[in-house]
Design an enzyme around this catalytic site. Structure first.
Site, PDB file in Angstrom:
ATOM      1  N   TYR A   1      -1.654  -1.148  10.664  1.00  0.00           N
ATOM      2  CA  TYR A   1      -1.955  -1.364   9.199  1.00  0.00           C
ATOM      3  C   TYR A   1      -0.708  -0.977   8.604  1.00  0.00           C
ATOM      4  O   TYR A   1      -0.021  -1.687   7.789  1.00  0.00           O
ATOM      5  CB  TYR A   1      -3.132  -0.904   8.767  1.00  0.00           C
ATOM      6  CG  TYR A   1      -3.387  -1.121   7.446  1.00  0.00           C
ATOM      7  CD1 TYR A   1      -4.101  -2.155   6.731  1.00  0.00           C
ATOM      8  CD2 TYR A   1      -3.002   0.082   6.571  1.00  0.00           C
ATOM      9  CE1 TYR A   1      -4.128  -2.320   5.432  1.00  0.00           C
ATOM     10  CE2 TYR A   1      -3.392   0.039   5.081  1.00  0.00           C
ATOM     11  CZ  TYR A   1      -3.896  -1.075   4.613  1.00  0.00           C
ATOM     12  OH  TYR A   1      -4.163  -1.229   3.166  1.00  0.00           O
TER      13      TYR A   1
ATOM     14  N   SER B   1       0.955  -1.221   0.015  1.00  0.00           N
ATOM     15  CA  SER B   1      -0.027   0.096  -0.022  1.00  0.00           C
ATOM     16  C   SER B   1       0.934   1.270  -0.075  1.00  0.00           C
ATOM     17  O   SER B   1       1.716   1.378   0.479  1.00  0.00           O
ATOM     18  CB  SER B   1      -0.659  -0.045   1.434  1.00  0.00           C
ATOM     19  OG  SER B   1      -1.480   1.244   1.349  1.00  0.00           O
TER      20      SER B   1
END
Ligand SMILES: NC(=O)c1ccc[n+]([C@@H]2O[C@H](COP(=O)([O-])OP(=O)(O)OC[C@H]3O[C@@H](n4cnc5c(N)ncnc54)[C@H](OP(=O)(O)O)[C@@H]3O)[C@@H](O)[C@H]2O)c1
Length: 249
Positions: free
Chosen positions: A146, A133
Site C-alpha cells: 500500500y 497518503s
C-alpha cells in the site's frame, strides 16, 4: 472553488472518506456523479445527495473506466476526485504476487488511468484531486505494498501539477489516520485518528483554498514530514524500532 452548482465526479464514493465527501459537497450545493463498485451503496448515498448520478465502475477492470468516461460530455465537470484504493498491509516477505498485483492495479494503475482519461472532461480551471497518503512519505515497516503505491500517487500528482497547470488545478490529498473500513484492518493504536466527516471537512476547506497538498491532521502529518526530512542514518534507526517481526504477530 465554491461548490454551489458545480458538478463533481467522485470515484470511490461508496464508503469511507469518499462517501463523507459526497455528503459534504452535496451540503455545499454540488451536483454529484458517484462511482465505485458497490452500486447498492452508491444508490443509497445518492438518495441523500440531491440529484446525484450513480455511475458504477471497477478501476481494476480496464474497460470500466473508459465506458464511464465516455458517458460524460467533455468540458462539463468542475472537479474529479479519486479516493478509490485497496489496503492490505503486511511485511514484504509475506506478500503474494496476486494480492500485490491487484492492489497496484487499483491504487496505482487506476490513478494513472484517472489522470490520463479525465482531464478532457474538466472545464478550464477544473480540479483533478488524487488521494495519496502520509503512508507514502516514508517506507514504514508492515505497510507494503500500500505505502509504495501511495508514494507513487504522491509523485504522480506532483508531475501532473507541472504538466497540466493552469488548465487543470491538480491537488494531492494526504490524510493521516481516518477511521474507515480501510483502517479497521490495523491492529495497532492509530495516533491522531479522525472521522471520515472530519477528513471530508478538511478536504472541502482545502479545495476552496489554493494549496497543492491538503494534509491533515497537521499534528500527525507534520511529524511524518519531519521523519522524511531527517538523514537516513537517523530516520531508518527510528523506523527499525517499529519493525514488526514475524514472531511478534
Ligand atoms: N483511512 C485512512 O486512514 C487513510 C489514510 C491515508 C490515505 N487514505 C486514502 O484515502 C482514500 C479513501 O480511503 P478510505 O479510508 O475512505 O477507504 P474505504 O473506506 O475503503 O473506501 C475506499 C473506496 O474506494 C472504492 N474502491 C475500492 N476498490 C475499487 C475499485 N476497484 N474500483 C472502484 N472503486 C473502488 C470503494 O468502493 P467499492 O468497494 O464499492 O468499490 C470505496 O468507495 C484512499 O485512497 C486511501 O488510500 C486513507
Amino acid at each position: 472553488m465554491d461548490f454551489a452548482g458545480k458538478t463533481v465526479w467522485i470515484i470511490g464514493a461508496s464508503d469511507g472518506i469518499g462517501a463523507a465527501l459526497a455528503r459534504a459537497l452535496a451540503q455545499e450545493g454540488a451536483r454529484l456523479i458517484l462511482s465505485a463498485r458497490n452500486q447498492a451503496a452508491l444508490e443509497a448515498l445518492a438518495a441523500s445527495c440531491g440529484d446525484a448520478r450513480v455511475l458504477p465502475l471497477d478501476l481494476a477492470d480496464t474497460g470500466s473506466l473508459d465506458a464511464a468516461v465516455a458517458s460524460i460530455a467533455p468540458g462539463t465537470l468542475d472537479a474529479v476526485i479519486c479516493t478509490a484504493a485497496l489496503y492490505n498491509p503486511g511485511r514484504v516477505q509475506d506478500m503474494s504476487r496476486e494480492a500485490t498485483a491487484k492492489l497496484v492495479a487499483v491504487n496505482l494503475l487506476g490513478s494513472f488511468e484517472v489522470a490520463r482519461l479525465t482531464p478532457p472532461l474538466l472545464r478550464d480551471g477544473g480540479q483533478l484531486v488524487l488521494f495519496g497518503s502520509v503512508a507514502g512519505y516514508f517506507g514504514l515497516p508492515g505497510g507494503q505494498p500500500y505505502s509504495a503505491t501511495k508514494a507513487a500517487v504522491n509523485n504522480l500528482a506532483e508531475t501532473l501539477r507541472a504538466e497540466l497547470s493552469p488548465r487543470v488545478d491538480v491537488r494531492l490529498v494526504c490524510p493521516g489516520f481516518v477511521s474507515t473500513r480501510l483502517t479497521d484492518k490495523n491492529d495497532f493504536s492509530m495516533p491522531a485518528l479522525i472521522t471520515p466527516d472530519q477528513a471530508a471537512a478538511a478536504v472541502v476547506k482545502g479545495l476552496k483554498g489554493s494549496s497543492f497538498e491538503l494534509h491533515f491532521p497537521k499534528r500527525f502529518t507534520c511529524a511524518v514530514k519531519l521523519l522524511r526530512a531527517l538523514p537516513y542514518a537517523l530516520s531508518l534507526r527510528l523506523t527499525a524500532r517499529l519493525s514488526v517481526k514475524p514472531a511478534d504477530r
